[in-house]
Design an enzyme around this catalytic site. Structure first.
Site, mmCIF file in Angstrom:
data_model
loop_
_atom_site.group_PDB
_atom_site.id
_atom_site.type_symbol
_atom_site.label_atom_id
_atom_site.label_comp_id
_atom_site.label_asym_id
_atom_site.label_seq_id
_atom_site.Cartn_x
_atom_site.Cartn_y
_atom_site.Cartn_z
ATOM 1 N N ASN A 9 62.874 35.854 24.805
ATOM 2 C CA ASN A 9 62.117 37.275 24.293
ATOM 3 C C ASN A 9 62.919 38.229 25.129
ATOM 4 O OD1 ASN A 9 60.104 39.125 24.514
ATOM 5 N ND2 ASN A 9 58.768 38.146 26.197
ATOM 6 N N TRP A 10 63.182 39.075 24.314
ATOM 7 C CA TRP A 10 64.359 40.107 24.633
ATOM 8 C C TRP A 10 63.443 41.437 25.265
ATOM 9 C CZ3 TRP A 10 68.402 40.307 20.215
ATOM 10 C CH2 TRP A 10 68.993 39.179 20.053
ATOM 11 N N LYS A 11 62.394 41.453 24.959
ATOM 12 C CA LYS A 11 61.159 42.368 25.587
ATOM 13 C C LYS A 11 61.803 43.768 24.936
ATOM 14 C CE LYS A 11 59.751 39.362 29.302
ATOM 15 N NZ LYS A 11 59.399 39.305 30.557
ATOM 16 N N HIS A 95 51.236 37.952 25.581
ATOM 17 C CA HIS A 95 52.161 38.089 26.371
ATOM 18 C C HIS A 95 51.467 38.852 27.673
ATOM 19 C CE1 HIS A 95 55.336 38.757 29.123
ATOM 20 N NE2 HIS A 95 55.982 37.998 28.608
ATOM 21 N N GLU A 97 52.146 40.904 29.660
ATOM 22 C CA GLU A 97 52.808 42.302 29.495
ATOM 23 C C GLU A 97 51.493 43.153 28.684
ATOM 24 O OE1 GLU A 97 56.894 41.675 29.140
ATOM 25 O OE2 GLU A 97 56.684 40.890 31.303
ATOM 26 N N GLU A 165 52.845 30.891 31.126
ATOM 27 C CA GLU A 165 53.666 31.820 31.975
ATOM 28 C C GLU A 165 53.023 32.350 33.062
ATOM 29 O OE1 GLU A 165 57.190 33.784 29.055
ATOM 30 O OE2 GLU A 165 55.361 34.803 28.972
ATOM 31 N N GLY A 171 59.843 37.578 35.689
ATOM 32 C CA GLY A 171 60.756 38.578 36.114
ATOM 33 C C GLY A 171 60.716 38.643 37.603
ATOM 34 N N SER A 210 60.974 33.119 35.025
ATOM 35 C CA SER A 210 62.193 33.036 35.857
ATOM 36 C C SER A 210 62.953 31.915 35.602
ATOM 37 C CB SER A 210 61.926 33.322 37.240
ATOM 38 O OG SER A 210 61.329 34.321 37.699
ATOM 39 N N GLY A 231 62.895 34.969 29.580
ATOM 40 C CA GLY A 231 62.998 36.655 29.370
ATOM 41 C C GLY A 231 64.175 37.143 29.950
ATOM 42 N N GLY A 232 64.655 37.629 31.027
ATOM 43 C CA GLY A 232 65.773 38.036 31.456
ATOM 44 C C GLY A 232 66.963 37.083 31.340
#
Ligand code: 13P
Length: 248
Positions: A9-11, A95, A97, A165, A171, A210, A231-232
Site C-alpha cells: 500500500n503506497w498510500k 483502511h 487512515e 491492521e 507506521g 510495521s 506500507g512503509g
C-alpha cells in the site's frame, strides 16, 4: 491451501515516474513467482502508468479506496468502474487512515465492499483496534463489529480478503508479536466460520502494521496469517522484494 498475498500500500506517496520505476523493479523481482500473489496499490494518478508496466507480469494492482456509486455528481471521488478500467483487480477498503481522517463509518465500508464485489473488484477489507481499545481489552469486540459491519449482507466470501491492521502498529515500528497477531487472526477466522461455515477456511487474512523483511518470517509462520499488507516497507523495492523473498 490458501495462497499467500503480499500487498504494498503506497498510500499518498510516489509521483508517476517514481511509481513506474518501483513497479518495474517489482515486476523484475517477481518474474516467475508462482507460489503466492503480489499486489501493489499505487496512488490513483499512477494506476494507468503502473498498469502499462505490469501488463504481462504476475503482479496485480489494487486501488487504495473507491466510492460506492458507478458515476455521477460526486466531485473528487473515484468509482469502481473507473478502477476496473484502470486495471485494478483489488481495492483496499476501510483502511484505518480512511476511517480516521475521512470519517468512514461501518455503513460506508459495507456499501463499498458490496459495490466492489458487484463490480468484480476484490476488496481487501481492513480492520483493527487502536492502542486505547487494546488497552481496554476490547480488541475482539472492535474487530467483531468491524468484520460484521463490513460484510453485512454479503453471502459469499470467495473474492474477499481481510487485512488485520492494528492501528498502533501502523507506521510506528511497533509490529504485533506473532502470537498477538495470530490471536486476532484466529478470532477473525472463527468469526467467519460462524457466519459462513467451512467456506471461511479459504479466506486470506493478511497482517499489516510495521511489516519488514526482518519480521515477516515469524508472522507468516502463524497458522492464520496468510500474507501481509505493507506500507512503509513497500515504498522501496528492496524492502518489498525482501518480504516477498521470505514467503513460503
Ligand atoms: P506500515 O507498514 O507503514 O506500518 O503501514 C501498514 C499499512 O497501513 C498498510 O496498509
Amino acid at each position: 491451501m490458501r495462497k499467500w498475498i503480499v500487498a504494498g500500500n503506497w498510500k499518498m506517496n510516489n509521483t508517476i515516474d517514481e511509481s513506474v520505476a518501483l513497479a518495474r523493479t517489482v515486476k523484475e523481482g517477481t518474474a516467475g513467482l508462482k507460489n503466492g500473489e503480489v499486489v501493489v496499490a499505487p496512488p490513483f494518478t499512477a494506476l494507468q502508468s503502473v498498469r502499462e508496466i505490469l501488463t504481462g507480469s504476475t503482479v496485480a494492482i489494487a486501488a487504495q479506496n473507491m466510492y460506492f456509486e458507478d458515476k455521477g455528481a460526486y466531485t473528487g471521488e473515484v468509482s469502481p468502474l473507473m478502477l476496473k478500467d484502470a486495471g485494478c483487480t483489488y481495492v483496499i477498503i476501510g483502511h484505518s487512515e480512511r476511517r480516521k481522517y475521512f470519517v468512514e463509518s461501518e455503513e460506508t465500508v459495507n456499501l463499498k465492499v458490496k459495490k466492489a464485489l458487484a463490480t468484480g473488484l476484490k476488496p481487501i477489507v481492513c480492520v483493527g483496534e487502536t492502542d486505547g481499545e487494546r488497552n481496554k481489552g476490547i480488541t475482539e469486540a472492535v474487530v467483531n463489529r468491524q468484520v460484521r459491519g463490513a460484510l453485512d449482507g454479503i453471502d459469499k466470501l470467495d473474492d474477499v480478503v481481510i487485512a488485520y491492521e492494528p492501528v498502533w502498529a501502523i507506521g510506528t515500528g511497533l509490529v504485533a508479536t506473532p502470537p498477538q497477531a495470530e490471536d486476532v487472526h484466529d478470532f477473525i477466522r472463527r468469526l467467519l466460520v460462524e457466519i459462513y461455515g467451512c467456506a471461511a477456511a479459504d479466506v486470506r487474512i493478511l497482517y499489516g502494521g510495521s511489516v519488514t523483511k526482518d519480521n515477516i518470517t515469524e508472522l507468516i509462520a502463524m497458522e492464520d496469517i496468510d500474507g501481509a499488507l505493507v506500507g512503509g516497507a513497500s515504498l522501496k523495492a528492496d524492502g518489498f522484494l525482501g518480504i516477498i523473498s521470505k514467503m513460503p
